[in-house]
Structures are given as structure tokens and as C-alpha cells.
Write a protein that holds these residues in place. Structure first.
Motif, PDB file in Angstrom:
ATOM      1  N   LEU A 204      13.175  -9.425  13.240  1.00  0.00           N
ATOM      2  CA  LEU A 204      13.214  -8.151  12.479  1.00  0.00           C
ATOM      3  C   LEU A 204      14.436  -7.942  11.588  1.00  0.00           C
ATOM      4  O   LEU A 204      14.320  -7.182  10.460  1.00  0.00           O
ATOM      5  N   SER A 205      15.634  -8.276  12.206  1.00  0.00           N
ATOM      6  CA  SER A 205      16.751  -8.276  11.529  1.00  0.00           C
ATOM      7  C   SER A 205      16.729  -8.840  10.039  1.00  0.00           C
ATOM      8  O   SER A 205      17.612  -8.192   9.238  1.00  0.00           O
ATOM      9  N   HIS A 206      16.113  -9.929   9.891  1.00  0.00           N
ATOM     10  CA  HIS A 206      16.027 -10.402   8.526  1.00  0.00           C
ATOM     11  C   HIS A 206      15.146  -9.637   7.541  1.00  0.00           C
ATOM     12  O   HIS A 206      15.519  -9.729   6.304  1.00  0.00           O
ATOM     13  N   PHE A 207      14.409  -8.596   8.000  1.00  0.00           N
ATOM     14  CA  PHE A 207      13.740  -7.926   7.005  1.00  0.00           C
ATOM     15  C   PHE A 207      14.433  -6.358   7.039  1.00  0.00           C
ATOM     16  O   PHE A 207      14.300  -5.674   5.820  1.00  0.00           O
ATOM     17  N   PHE A 208      14.648  -5.907   8.086  1.00  0.00           N
ATOM     18  CA  PHE A 208      15.268  -4.507   8.079  1.00  0.00           C
ATOM     19  C   PHE A 208      16.591  -4.301   8.263  1.00  0.00           C
ATOM     20  O   PHE A 208      17.271  -3.225   8.229  1.00  0.00           O
ATOM     21  N   GLY A 209      17.460  -5.423   8.463  1.00  0.00           N
ATOM     22  CA  GLY A 209      18.878  -5.345   8.895  1.00  0.00           C
ATOM     23  C   GLY A 209      18.874  -5.112  10.209  1.00  0.00           C
ATOM     24  O   GLY A 209      18.246  -4.581  11.126  1.00  0.00           O
ATOM     25  N   HIS A 210      20.270  -5.252  10.914  1.00  0.00           N
ATOM     26  CA  HIS A 210      20.560  -5.186  12.366  1.00  0.00           C
ATOM     27  C   HIS A 210      20.285  -3.772  12.862  1.00  0.00           C
ATOM     28  O   HIS A 210      19.567  -3.646  13.909  1.00  0.00           O
ATOM     29  N   GLY A 211      20.809  -2.846  12.273  1.00  0.00           N
ATOM     30  CA  GLY A 211      20.788  -1.456  12.668  1.00  0.00           C
ATOM     31  C   GLY A 211      19.360  -1.012  12.865  1.00  0.00           C
ATOM     32  O   GLY A 211      19.230  -0.542  13.842  1.00  0.00           O
ATOM     33  N   LYS A 212      18.519  -1.270  11.773  1.00  0.00           N
ATOM     34  CA  LYS A 212      17.178  -0.551  11.720  1.00  0.00           C
ATOM     35  C   LYS A 212      16.273  -1.349  12.712  1.00  0.00           C
ATOM     36  O   LYS A 212      15.384  -0.627  13.502  1.00  0.00           O
ATOM     37  N   SER A 213      16.483  -2.508  12.709  1.00  0.00           N
ATOM     38  CA  SER A 213      15.724  -3.477  14.011  1.00  0.00           C
ATOM     39  C   SER A 213      16.225  -3.094  15.227  1.00  0.00           C
ATOM     40  O   SER A 213      15.114  -3.072  15.993  1.00  0.00           O
ATOM     41  N   TYR A 214      17.570  -2.789  15.596  1.00  0.00           N
ATOM     42  CA  TYR A 214      17.656  -2.454  16.824  1.00  0.00           C
ATOM     43  C   TYR A 214      17.145  -1.037  17.124  1.00  0.00           C
ATOM     44  O   TYR A 214      16.617  -0.847  18.121  1.00  0.00           O
ATOM     45  N   THR A 215      17.175  -0.073  16.103  1.00  0.00           N
ATOM     46  CA  THR A 215      16.432   1.271  16.643  1.00  0.00           C
ATOM     47  C   THR A 215      15.099   1.235  16.766  1.00  0.00           C
ATOM     48  O   THR A 215      14.728   1.716  17.778  1.00  0.00           O
ATOM     49  N   ILE A 216      14.594   0.517  15.833  1.00  0.00           N
ATOM     50  CA  ILE A 216      12.871   0.247  16.286  1.00  0.00           C
ATOM     51  C   ILE A 216      12.544  -0.418  17.656  1.00  0.00           C
ATOM     52  O   ILE A 216      11.508   0.159  18.054  1.00  0.00           O
ATOM     53  N   SER A 217      13.565  -1.397  17.943  1.00  0.00           N
ATOM     54  CA  SER A 217      13.288  -2.271  19.170  1.00  0.00           C
ATOM     55  C   SER A 217      13.465  -1.208  20.175  1.00  0.00           C
ATOM     56  O   SER A 217      12.937  -1.092  21.269  1.00  0.00           O
ATOM     57  N   ILE A 218      14.629  -0.480  20.115  1.00  0.00           N
ATOM     58  CA  ILE A 218      15.030   0.614  21.394  1.00  0.00           C
ATOM     59  C   ILE A 218      13.790   1.477  21.648  1.00  0.00           C
ATOM     60  O   ILE A 218      13.640   1.895  22.740  1.00  0.00           O
ATOM     61  N   PHE A 219      13.427   2.041  20.489  1.00  0.00           N
ATOM     62  CA  PHE A 219      12.234   3.215  20.289  1.00  0.00           C
ATOM     63  C   PHE A 219      11.085   2.629  21.150  1.00  0.00           C
ATOM     64  O   PHE A 219      10.653   3.428  22.128  1.00  0.00           O
ATOM     65  N   PHE A 220      10.355   1.690  20.677  1.00  0.00           N
ATOM     66  CA  PHE A 220       9.333   1.096  21.545  1.00  0.00           C
ATOM     67  C   PHE A 220       9.338   0.647  22.832  1.00  0.00           C
ATOM     68  O   PHE A 220       8.561   0.951  23.738  1.00  0.00           O
ATOM     69  N   SER A 221      10.620   0.178  23.056  1.00  0.00           N
ATOM     70  CA  SER A 221      10.734  -0.265  24.452  1.00  0.00           C
ATOM     71  C   SER A 221      11.082   0.666  25.365  1.00  0.00           C
ATOM     72  O   SER A 221      10.579   0.930  26.478  1.00  0.00           O
ATOM     73  N   THR A 222      11.798   1.771  24.618  1.00  0.00           N
ATOM     74  CA  THR A 222      11.743   3.032  25.918  1.00  0.00           C
ATOM     75  C   THR A 222      10.503   3.545  25.885  1.00  0.00           C
ATOM     76  O   THR A 222      10.501   4.241  27.163  1.00  0.00           O
ATOM     77  N   LEU A 223       9.861   3.967  25.004  1.00  0.00           N
ATOM     78  CA  LEU A 223       8.380   4.398  24.890  1.00  0.00           C
ATOM     79  C   LEU A 223       7.571   3.550  26.219  1.00  0.00           C
ATOM     80  O   LEU A 223       6.864   4.238  27.139  1.00  0.00           O
ATOM     81  N   PHE A 224       7.888   2.281  26.162  1.00  0.00           N
ATOM     82  CA  PHE A 224       7.149   1.555  26.974  1.00  0.00           C
ATOM     83  C   PHE A 224       7.638   1.550  28.528  1.00  0.00           C
ATOM     84  O   PHE A 224       6.794   1.755  29.470  1.00  0.00           O
ATOM     85  N   SER A 225       8.878   1.705  28.758  1.00  0.00           N
ATOM     86  CA  SER A 225       9.363   1.842  29.921  1.00  0.00           C
ATOM     87  C   SER A 225       8.967   3.186  30.794  1.00  0.00           C
ATOM     88  O   SER A 225       8.627   3.244  31.721  1.00  0.00           O
ATOM     89  N   ILE A 226       8.871   4.290  29.750  1.00  0.00           N
ATOM     90  CA  ILE A 226       8.458   5.549  30.278  1.00  0.00           C
ATOM     91  C   ILE A 226       7.003   5.425  30.686  1.00  0.00           C
ATOM     92  O   ILE A 226       6.566   5.852  31.915  1.00  0.00           O
ATOM     93  N   PHE A 227       6.050   4.699  29.898  1.00  0.00           N
ATOM     94  CA  PHE A 227       4.647   4.584  30.370  1.00  0.00           C
ATOM     95  C   PHE A 227       4.777   3.733  31.692  1.00  0.00           C
ATOM     96  O   PHE A 227       3.874   4.022  32.637  1.00  0.00           O
ATOM     97  N   LEU A 228       5.313   2.577  31.712  1.00  0.00           N
ATOM     98  CA  LEU A 228       5.378   1.716  32.988  1.00  0.00           C
ATOM     99  C   LEU A 228       5.914   2.563  34.223  1.00  0.00           C
ATOM    100  O   LEU A 228       5.195   2.281  35.154  1.00  0.00           O
ATOM    101  N   PHE A 229       6.921   3.265  34.108  1.00  0.00           N
ATOM    102  CA  PHE A 229       7.383   4.017  35.209  1.00  0.00           C
ATOM    103  C   PHE A 229       6.212   5.145  35.918  1.00  0.00           C
ATOM    104  O   PHE A 229       5.803   4.873  36.794  1.00  0.00           O
ATOM    105  N   PHE A 230       5.575   5.825  34.893  1.00  0.00           N
ATOM    106  CA  PHE A 230       4.421   6.751  35.275  1.00  0.00           C
ATOM    107  C   PHE A 230       3.332   5.990  35.836  1.00  0.00           C
ATOM    108  O   PHE A 230       2.407   6.491  36.635  1.00  0.00           O
ATOM    109  N   LEU A 231       3.019   4.934  35.061  1.00  0.00           N
ATOM    110  CA  LEU A 231       1.925   3.992  35.418  1.00  0.00           C
ATOM    111  C   LEU A 231       1.977   3.804  36.936  1.00  0.00           C
ATOM    112  O   LEU A 231       0.940   3.662  37.758  1.00  0.00           O
ATOM    113  N   GLY A 232       3.068   3.232  37.352  1.00  0.00           N
ATOM    114  CA  GLY A 232       3.406   2.699  38.770  1.00  0.00           C
ATOM    115  C   GLY A 232       3.169   3.815  39.533  1.00  0.00           C
ATOM    116  O   GLY A 232       2.795   3.705  40.708  1.00  0.00           O
ATOM    117  N   LEU A 233       3.630   4.958  39.321  1.00  0.00           N
ATOM    118  CA  LEU A 233       3.506   6.233  40.285  1.00  0.00           C
ATOM    119  C   LEU A 233       2.132   6.529  40.463  1.00  0.00           C
ATOM    120  O   LEU A 233       1.558   7.035  41.471  1.00  0.00           O
TER     121      LEU A 233
END
Length: 221
Positions: A143-172
Motif C-alpha cells: 500500500l505504501s507504493h500508492f499512498f506513502g508510508h504514513g497513510k498506508s500505516y494509518t490505514i493498516s492500524i485502523f482496520f487491524s484495531t477494529l478486527f482485534s476488538i471484534f475478535l476479543f468480543f467474539l471470543g467472549l
């Protein structure tokens, strides 16, 4: 946090490492926990060994049960080298899984099934396209080839955080059907801890780039 030195590389074992081992042990998966712990450490060491072979200096390895972070002393890593370093660990686990499967075809040892399963979990979990897992880092590099390192990092962190929260409550939620499903929540916590360690490494790496540029009297854009 427990710290040791393996092959001259400072290695940190986070609390989640021991927590996940304990959960697996007390739910009747003691041997799987043992092999998962062993191959998790080997997985991260392979990253360090490959980095050394490519001319970089491993600073610290921070490992959890199914993932970890390797930090390098160099501020800048060539993208192609970074890709090789990222993929080295999961490919090692896939190779161990294939070797275990091949041996099982001729010698049906029960413990080898646990080795096979542990390595498959490690490989597949780390290749998930979620940051800061290595699969997610490969996607981030792309993604960094298209959006640059800063934006690609932000996008990756955002969706990964959402998934982690979903995974946590799914397990419970799934615990009501099988107590072993608490392991899903534990993996979500594992992702969060790895992410914290990676954020610290990313900051240190960025500072390293600044220092390198200052030494060369260049301007950072």
C-alpha cells in the motif's frame, strides 16, 4: 517481561506469552502449548538470522506466543530486504509443518501431530493481512507504493484495531459454547500487545532515519 539472549540477540518474552501457554495447558493442550512456545521463539530467531545475513543488526526480539516483533539497529531497511525478513518466519513454520507431515506419513508419532498443528497455526496467524502481523506488514509495504508510508500505516492500524476488538468480543461471546473459545480473545490481546511493541519500534526506527539524514546533511520530506 522475561529477557534472555539467544544467539547473541536480546529476546523479550511478554506476559501474554506465558498467559497463552497457561490457557492452553489448563484446557488440556499442554503439548500443543509446549511446541507453540518453542516454535514461536524459533520463528522470531529466523527473522533475526535472515536480517543478519542481509547485513542488518537485530537489536531486540519481542515475542508473544503466536507472534512477535524484531527491531533492527538500522534506521532504514530496503523494501525488498524488509519483505524477505517479514516472510522468513512464516515460511520457516510452513517448512516445519510440511516436514512433520512428510515424517507422519511413514512414522505416525502422536507428538508430531502437535508439531504440525503448532507450526500451521503460527504460519497462518502471522500471514493474516492484519498489522502488525507479518502478513499485514507485507500488505502495508504494498500500500505504501500508492499512498506513502504514513497513510498506508494509518490505514493498516485502523482496520487491524477494529478486527482485534471484534475478535476479543467474539471470543467472549463464544465462551458460552466452549470454554476453549477464550483462546480467541487471548489472541486478540496478543495482537494488541504486538501492536504496542511495533509502535515503539516504528518510532525508534523513524528517529534512526532522522539521525541518518542529519549525518548526511540531507532534508527529510
Amino acid at each position: 517481561m522475561f529477557r534472555i539472549s539467544i544467539l547473541g540477540i536480546p529476546t523479550e518474552m511478554n506476559l501474554s506469552f506465558f498467559l497463552l501457554v497457561a490457557i492452553m495447558y489448563f484446557t488440556g493442550n499442554g503439548f500443543l502449548a509446549l511446541y507453540s512456545a518453542l516454535f514461536s521463539v524459533l520463528h522470531e530467531l529466523v527473522h533475526g538470522i535472515v536480517a543478519r545475513r542481509l547485513g542488518y543488526t537485530p537489536d531486540t526480539i519481542s515475542t508473544c506466543l503466536f507472534g512477535g516483533i524484531i527491531s533492527l539497529k538500522e534506521g532504514y531497511v530496503l523494501p525488498y530486504d524488509e519483505l524477505i525478513i517479514y516472510l522468513a518466519g512464516p515460511l520457516f513454520n510452513l517448512a516445519m509443518a510440511m516436514l512433520s507431515y512428510w515424517i507422519l506419513m511413514f512414522f505416525p508419532f502422536l507428538w508430531l501431530e502437535k508439531v504440525l498443528f503448532a507450526n500451521l497455526i503460527l504460519a497462518l496467524f502471522n500471514l493474516m493481512p492484519l498489522y502488525p502481523l507479518y502478513g499485514g506488514k507485507v500488505i502495508n509495504l504494498y500500500l505504501s507504493h500508492f499512498f506513502g508510508h504514513g497513510k498506508s500505516y494509518t490505514i493498516s492500524i485502523f482496520f487491524s484495531t477494529l478486527f482485534s476488538i471484534f475478535l476479543f468480543f467474539l471470543g467472549l461471546y463464544l465462551v458460552q459454547y466452549n470454554v476453549m473459545n477464550i483462546f480467541v480473545s487471548a489472541l486478540a490481546v496478543n495482537l494488541f500487545i504486538i501492536g504496542k511493541a511495533d509502535s515503539r519500534f516504528s518510532f525508534n526506527r523513524l528517529m534512526g532515519v532522522y539521525r541518518d539524514l542529519e549525518k548526511e546533511n540531507k532534508t527529510w520530506y
